[in-house]
Enzyme design. Structure first.
Site, mmCIF file in Angstrom:
data_model
loop_
_atom_site.group_PDB
_atom_site.id
_atom_site.type_symbol
_atom_site.label_atom_id
_atom_site.label_comp_id
_atom_site.label_asym_id
_atom_site.label_seq_id
_atom_site.Cartn_x
_atom_site.Cartn_y
_atom_site.Cartn_z
ATOM 1 N N GLU A 74 36.680 46.608 52.815
ATOM 2 C CA GLU A 74 38.110 46.543 53.122
ATOM 3 C C GLU A 74 38.694 47.943 53.205
ATOM 4 O O GLU A 74 38.262 48.845 52.493
ATOM 5 C CB GLU A 74 38.789 45.750 51.990
ATOM 6 C CG GLU A 74 40.140 45.179 52.330
ATOM 7 C CD GLU A 74 40.710 44.327 51.180
ATOM 8 O OE1 GLU A 74 40.118 43.277 50.857
ATOM 9 O OE2 GLU A 74 41.731 44.742 50.612
ATOM 10 N N ASP A 77 42.646 49.464 53.282
ATOM 11 C CA ASP A 77 44.008 48.944 53.096
ATOM 12 C C ASP A 77 45.114 49.975 53.205
ATOM 13 O O ASP A 77 45.012 51.052 52.620
ATOM 14 C CB ASP A 77 44.190 48.413 51.653
ATOM 15 C CG ASP A 77 43.291 47.277 51.318
ATOM 16 O OD1 ASP A 77 42.876 46.561 52.219
ATOM 17 O OD2 ASP A 77 43.018 47.114 50.112
ATOM 18 N N GLU A 116 48.966 49.417 51.959
ATOM 19 C CA GLU A 116 49.913 48.469 51.370
ATOM 20 C C GLU A 116 51.222 49.199 51.100
ATOM 21 O O GLU A 116 51.211 50.325 50.605
ATOM 22 C CB GLU A 116 49.355 47.893 50.063
ATOM 23 C CG GLU A 116 48.174 46.979 50.313
ATOM 24 C CD GLU A 116 47.527 46.482 49.033
ATOM 25 O OE1 GLU A 116 47.279 45.277 48.934
ATOM 26 O OE2 GLU A 116 47.276 47.306 48.135
#
Ligand SMILES: *[C@@H]1O[C@H](CO)[C@@H](O)[C@H](O)[C@H]1NC(C)=O
Ligand SMILES: *[C@@H]1O[C@H](CO)[C@@H](O)[C@H](O)[C@H]1NC(C)=O
Ligand SMILES: *[C@@H]1O[C@H](CO)[C@@H](O)[C@H](O)[C@H]1NC(C)=O
Ligand SMILES: *[C@@H]1O[C@H](CO)[C@@H](O)[C@H](O)[C@H]1NC(C)=O
Length: 298
Positions: A110, A112, A114
């Site tokens: 993953e 990311d 955010e």
């Protein structure tokens, strides 16, 4: 001026044409939502502008909302313009990320971005993270040099076999290096889908979970536009996206190293906007993780 714009457009068209001619597995995507994405929320929570160019994701007490690409990719450039929820958005997290799995499986890769909401007037934080084969915990947090709720800004991920670079408005804010091809911290083997979502994360996001969502301010709406994916579309078998078989722009020296302008920008971000770096968190990591020894500017 018009002439200049026209010749620029013509030039870009030629470039785009050349790109499609010479690298058939590249995908440059602009726009068509239904064709390239599937949404995971009720229609009430996903709206588009009349011309279809802006996508609005809503969070309220009834539902959160997200969408993902139908295809997966291995290496390339993944970018979107995003305008975050304004006002009191504490506890709300908006995300733009990539993941090797549709559900958050225990062995996933993953990458990311955010965006952690905050009380009115308090600064948003950007949290980035990288997972390899299910192990994450590699958070960095940055403040921004602008208010991300007032206008659209560009957030991009460059991913290749040498590094992952997180960009905000073309400024590299984080570089995650690959040391060699036998380490266990760099996600390079598996293709990833691209996701976006807005959800309730008030158990951890704002001041470590102290600030809860104030549902009186719902619905919370994040706006997306100009989604761009310039990447190798995954097709089995695996060598289709192997860097040795094709010469994509992201698999070349200039995408493995920052330019000198980018280095200057990166240093400016490091000096002024980093609020957390797991590499320096000696409470969480008694031993410095291996990847933290790598020089991001190499
Ligand atoms: C979007 O979907 C079309 C049709 O399936 C496909 O040809 C194209 O490669 C897709 N674009 C991306 C970036 O995946
Ligand atoms: C991921 O981890 C699992 C379990 O620890 C292991 O069996 C597997 O080989 C690993 N896969 C990769 C690609 O590292
Ligand atoms: C490659 O990475 C592994 C794991 O991080 C390390 O043990 C090994 O020494 C590295 N090899 C080279 C040539 O850097
Ligand atoms: C929210 O604002 C507070 C107070 O300014 C700050 O300490 C915090 O880092 C901000 N962001 C988050 C995600 O908690």
């Amino acid at each position: 001026m018009e002439k200049y714009v026209f010749s620029m457009v013509a030039f870009l068209l030629v470039l785009a044409l050349m790109a499609t001619l010479f690298s058939p597995s590249d995908a440059v995507f602009k726009g068509a939502f239904e064709e390239n994405f599937s949404k995971s929320c009720p229609g009430t929570h996903f709206k588009t502008s009349q011309d279809g160019q802006i996508w609005y994701l809503t969070l309220d007490q009834v539902s959160d909302c997200g969408f993902m690409t139908k295809q997966s990719y291995r290496f390339g450039w993944f970018s979107t313009k995003l305008k975050l929820v304004g006002g009191d958005s504490a506890g709300v997290v908006t995300a733009f990320y990539m993941c090797s799995e549709v559900e958050a499986g225990p062995l996933r890769d993953e990458i990311d971005f955010e965006f952690l909401g905050n009380r009115t007037g308090q600064p948003y934080l950007i949290q980035t993270n990288v997972y390899n084969n299910g192990s994450g915990g590699r958070e960095m947090r940055h403040q921004l040099w602008f208010d991300p709720t007032l206008d659209f800004h560009t957030y991009s991920i460059l991913w290749n076999s040498h590094n992952i670079v997180f960009f905000v408005d073309k400024v590299p804010i984080r570089i995650y290096k690959n040391a060699n091809h036998t380490n266990n911290f760099f996600p390079a083997q598996r293709p990833m889908y691209v996701f976006s979502s807005i959800w309730n994360a008030d158990n951890w996001a704002t001041r470590g979970g102290l600030d809860k969502i104030n549902w009186k301010n719902a619905p919370f709406v994040a706006s997306y536009k100009d989604f761009t994916i310039d990447a190798c579309t995954w097709k089995n078998p695996y060598p289709a996206c192997a860097s040795t078989t094709t010469q994509h722009w992201w698999d070349q020296y200039s995408a493995w190293h920052l330019s000198s302008k980018q280095k200057t920008d990166y240093a400016w971000v490091q000096r002024n906007f980093v609020v957390y770096n797991y590499c320096q968190d000696t409470v969480r990591n008694r031993y410095k993780p291996q990847e933290c020894w790598l020089n991001p500017l190499d």
